[in-house]
Design a protein around this motif. Structure first.
Motif, short mmCIF file in Angstrom:
data_model
loop_
_atom_site.label_atom_id
_atom_site.label_comp_id
_atom_site.label_asym_id
_atom_site.label_seq_id
_atom_site.Cartn_x
_atom_site.Cartn_y
_atom_site.Cartn_z
N ASN A 1 5.22 -4.65 -3.81
CA ASN A 1 5.01 -4.46 -5.26
C ASN A 1 5.16 -3.00 -5.70
O ASN A 1 4.69 -2.63 -6.76
N THR B 1 3.69 3.87 -7.69
CA THR B 1 2.58 3.07 -7.18
C THR B 1 3.10 2.32 -5.97
O THR B 1 4.06 1.55 -6.07
N ASN B 2 2.47 2.54 -4.82
CA ASN B 2 2.86 1.89 -3.58
C ASN B 2 1.61 1.37 -2.91
O ASN B 2 0.89 2.12 -2.25
N GLY B 3 1.31 0.10 -3.13
CA GLY B 3 0.06 -0.45 -2.63
C GLY B 3 -1.11 0.19 -3.35
O GLY B 3 -1.17 0.19 -4.58
N ASN B 4 -2.03 0.81 -2.60
CA ASN B 4 -3.19 1.48 -3.19
C ASN B 4 -2.95 2.96 -3.46
O ASN B 4 -3.84 3.66 -3.93
N VAL B 5 -1.77 3.46 -3.15
CA VAL B 5 -1.46 4.88 -3.32
C VAL B 5 -0.70 5.08 -4.63
O VAL B 5 0.30 4.43 -4.89
N VAL B 6 -1.22 5.99 -5.46
CA VAL B 6 -0.56 6.36 -6.71
C VAL B 6 -0.24 7.84 -6.63
O VAL B 6 -1.11 8.66 -6.40
N SER B 7 1.05 8.15 -6.79
CA SER B 7 1.50 9.53 -6.69
C SER B 7 2.31 9.86 -7.94
O SER B 7 3.00 8.99 -8.48
N ASP C 1 -2.66 12.17 -8.22
CA ASP C 1 -1.89 12.54 -7.04
C ASP C 1 -2.37 13.83 -6.39
O ASP C 1 -2.41 13.94 -5.19
N ASP D 1 -7.92 14.47 -4.44
CA ASP D 1 -8.67 13.26 -4.13
C ASP D 1 -10.14 13.47 -4.47
O ASP D 1 -10.52 14.49 -5.02
N GLU E 1 5.54 -0.95 -0.07
CA GLU E 1 4.94 -2.28 -0.19
C GLU E 1 5.85 -3.15 -1.05
O GLU E 1 6.72 -2.65 -1.76
#
Length: 128
Positions: free
Chosen positions: A75, A115-121, A40, A43, A73
Protein backbone atom coordinates in the motif's frame (compact mmCIF):
# COMPACT_ATOMS: atom_id res chain seq x y z
CA UNK A 1 -1.52 37.92 17.46
CA UNK A 2 -5.09 36.84 16.63
CA UNK A 3 -6.85 33.93 18.33
CA UNK A 4 -8.16 31.33 15.92
CA UNK A 5 -11.26 29.52 17.29
CA UNK A 6 -11.03 26.69 14.72
CA UNK A 7 -7.41 25.81 15.41
CA UNK A 8 -7.72 26.49 19.15
CA UNK A 9 -4.53 28.50 19.01
CA UNK A 10 -3.19 31.69 17.55
CA UNK A 11 -2.14 32.99 14.16
CA UNK A 12 1.23 34.74 14.26
CA UNK A 13 1.25 36.01 10.70
CA UNK A 14 -1.18 36.09 7.81
CA UNK A 15 -0.43 37.57 4.39
CA UNK A 16 -2.59 38.02 1.30
CA UNK A 17 -0.91 38.54 -2.07
CA UNK A 18 -2.56 39.94 -5.19
CA UNK A 19 -0.26 37.91 -7.43
CA UNK A 20 1.29 34.46 -7.66
CA UNK A 21 4.54 34.17 -5.74
CA UNK A 22 7.67 32.91 -7.45
CA UNK A 23 9.31 29.76 -6.11
CA UNK A 24 12.08 31.88 -4.55
CA UNK A 25 9.54 34.12 -2.78
CA UNK A 26 7.73 31.06 -1.38
CA UNK A 27 10.98 29.57 -0.08
CA UNK A 28 11.97 32.88 1.52
CA UNK A 29 8.55 33.28 3.12
CA UNK A 30 8.71 29.85 4.74
CA UNK A 31 10.93 30.35 7.77
CA UNK A 32 9.87 27.00 9.20
CA UNK A 33 8.81 23.96 7.16
CA UNK A 34 5.18 22.80 7.37
CA UNK A 35 4.35 20.41 10.20
CA UNK A 36 4.19 17.47 7.79
CA UNK A 37 8.00 17.63 7.60
CA UNK A 38 8.29 17.05 11.34
CA UNK A 39 6.96 13.52 10.88
CA UNK A 40 10.07 12.58 8.94
CA UNK A 41 12.75 14.66 10.58
CA UNK A 42 12.24 14.08 14.31
CA UNK A 43 10.98 11.02 16.14
CA UNK A 44 9.47 11.02 19.63
CA UNK A 45 12.89 11.01 21.24
CA UNK A 46 13.79 14.22 19.41
CA UNK A 47 16.53 12.61 17.32
CA UNK A 48 16.76 13.17 13.58
CA UNK A 49 15.44 10.42 11.34
CA UNK A 50 17.05 9.61 8.00
CA UNK A 51 15.17 10.23 4.76
CA UNK A 52 13.71 7.01 3.44
CA UNK A 53 13.68 8.17 -0.16
CA UNK A 54 15.68 10.28 -2.59
CA UNK A 55 14.10 12.72 -5.05
CA UNK A 56 15.70 13.68 -8.34
CA UNK A 57 15.84 15.92 -10.26
CA UNK A 58 15.10 18.63 -7.73
CA UNK A 59 14.14 21.23 -8.93
CA UNK A 60 11.93 19.35 -11.38
CA UNK A 61 9.93 20.43 -14.42
CA UNK A 62 7.40 17.84 -15.58
CA UNK A 63 8.44 14.77 -13.56
CA UNK A 64 10.62 13.55 -10.73
CA UNK A 65 11.88 10.14 -9.69
CA UNK A 66 11.79 8.71 -6.18
CA UNK A 67 14.30 6.08 -5.16
CA UNK A 68 13.43 4.28 -1.94
CA UNK A 69 15.93 2.77 0.45
CA UNK A 70 13.58 0.21 1.99
CA UNK A 71 11.43 -2.53 0.52
CA UNK A 72 7.99 -1.20 -0.41
CA UNK A 73 4.80 -2.43 1.20
CA UNK A 74 1.77 -3.22 -0.99
CA UNK A 75 0.00 0.00 0.00
CA UNK A 76 2.96 2.39 -0.41
CA UNK A 77 2.01 5.76 -1.90
CA UNK A 78 3.35 9.23 -2.55
CA UNK A 79 1.34 12.38 -1.84
CA UNK A 80 2.21 15.81 -3.19
CA UNK A 81 1.08 18.79 -1.08
CA UNK A 82 1.34 22.45 -2.07
CA UNK A 83 2.85 25.07 0.25
CA UNK A 84 -0.47 25.65 2.05
CA UNK A 85 -1.14 21.97 2.67
CA UNK A 86 -3.59 21.16 -0.15
CA UNK A 87 -3.25 17.66 -1.55
CA UNK A 88 -2.37 18.05 -5.24
CA UNK A 89 -1.55 14.50 -6.31
CA UNK A 90 -1.60 10.94 -4.93
CA UNK A 91 0.02 7.98 -6.62
CA UNK A 92 0.69 4.40 -5.62
CA UNK A 93 4.39 3.52 -5.47
CA UNK A 94 5.05 0.07 -6.88
CA UNK A 95 8.81 -0.05 -7.39
CA UNK A 96 11.88 1.35 -5.66
CA UNK A 97 12.81 3.69 -8.52
CA UNK A 98 9.59 5.25 -9.80
CA UNK A 99 8.94 8.31 -11.97
CA UNK A 100 6.05 10.59 -10.98
CA UNK A 101 4.66 13.01 -13.58
CA UNK A 102 3.77 16.47 -12.25
CA UNK A 103 2.97 18.35 -15.45
CA UNK A 104 -0.61 18.77 -14.17
CA UNK A 105 0.40 20.95 -11.18
CA UNK A 106 1.66 24.56 -11.28
CA UNK A 107 5.21 25.67 -10.50
CA UNK A 108 6.04 26.18 -6.84
CA UNK A 109 7.28 24.53 -3.67
CA UNK A 110 5.76 21.17 -2.74
CA UNK A 111 6.01 18.64 0.06
CA UNK A 112 6.36 15.02 -1.02
CA UNK A 113 5.08 12.55 1.56
CA UNK A 114 5.93 8.86 1.10
CA UNK A 115 3.89 6.42 3.17
CA UNK A 116 5.33 2.91 3.30
CA UNK A 117 3.58 0.74 5.84
CA UNK A 118 3.97 2.51 9.21
CA UNK A 119 6.79 4.77 7.99
CA UNK A 120 5.95 8.28 6.79
CA UNK A 121 8.78 10.27 5.25
CA UNK A 122 8.66 13.73 3.64
CA UNK A 123 10.86 15.96 1.51
CA UNK A 124 10.59 19.26 -0.31
CA UNK A 125 10.34 19.50 -4.09
CA UNK A 126 10.64 22.63 -6.18
CA UNK A 127 8.76 22.54 -9.49
CA UNK A 128 10.02 25.04 -12.04
Amino acid sequence: MVLDPLMKGSIDEFKIFNRALSAEEVINAMQFPPSVLAIDKVDITGEEEPNYFIVYPNPAQDHFTIATKDQLEKNANIRVYNNIGNLMLTQKVTNDNQTIYIDCIPTGLYILQLTNGNVVSAQKLLKE
